[in-house]
Design a protein around this motif. Structure first.
Motif, PDB file in Angstrom:
ATOM      1  N   LYS A  21      51.203 -81.825 -35.152  1.00  0.00           N
ATOM      2  CA  LYS A  21      49.822 -81.360 -35.116  1.00  0.00           C
ATOM      3  C   LYS A  21      49.656 -80.120 -35.997  1.00  0.00           C
ATOM      4  N   VAL A  78      40.838 -76.916 -22.913  1.00  0.00           N
ATOM      5  CA  VAL A  78      41.853 -77.887 -23.327  1.00  0.00           C
ATOM      6  C   VAL A  78      41.601 -79.143 -22.503  1.00  0.00           C
ATOM      7  N   ASP A 102      46.665 -75.684 -30.220  1.00  0.00           N
ATOM      8  CA  ASP A 102      45.338 -76.028 -30.745  1.00  0.00           C
ATOM      9  C   ASP A 102      44.819 -74.929 -31.671  1.00  0.00           C
TER      10      ASP A 102
END
Length: 120
Positions: A21, A78, A102
């Motif tokens: 990610k 989240v 994130d």
């Protein structure tokens, strides 16, 4: 009440997804490791050992050498849930890490992710 399956999921099975990610957005594995170290107190060697042992998430956080007290400054959503509103302590720890990853993937500066005060 049965525990959520994340408790028994190996950290090693999710870690590559954190790295992917981050890398997909131009960030690095080293930055992911820095975030994990900041949050948990694991050294690189200890983190690598936990990954190799395929430690489950619950044990990974329960055995963390030095959970960072500044983590309570982590706020936000989240998976549609505000991390600061999560009542179950271990689940909140998992979600703190998710939120930090994130933020990294969204391009936030490391000093902001790691909740370091700006020098004035």
């Amino acid at each position: 009440m049965a525990k959520h399956r994340i408790y028994t999921t190996s950290f090693a099975s999710v870690y590559p997804h954190y790295v992917a990610k981050a890398e997909k957005k131009g960030r690095t594995k080293a930055e992911v490791d820095q975030i994990i170290s900041w949050l948990t107190g694991y050294s690189q060697k200890a983190l690598d050992a936990q990954i190799e042992k395929r430690t489950d998430f619950e044990t990974f956080f329960a055995q963390a050498p030095a959970i960072n007290p500044a983590r309570t400054a982590i706020k936000g959503v989240v998976c549609g849930i505000r991390v600061e509103d999560i009542e179950e302590p271990m689940t909140r720890e998992f979600r703190y890490l998710d939120k930090l990853i994130d933020e990294l993937a969204r391009g936030k500066a490391m000093d902001k992710i790691l909740r370091k005060p700006s020098p004035n």
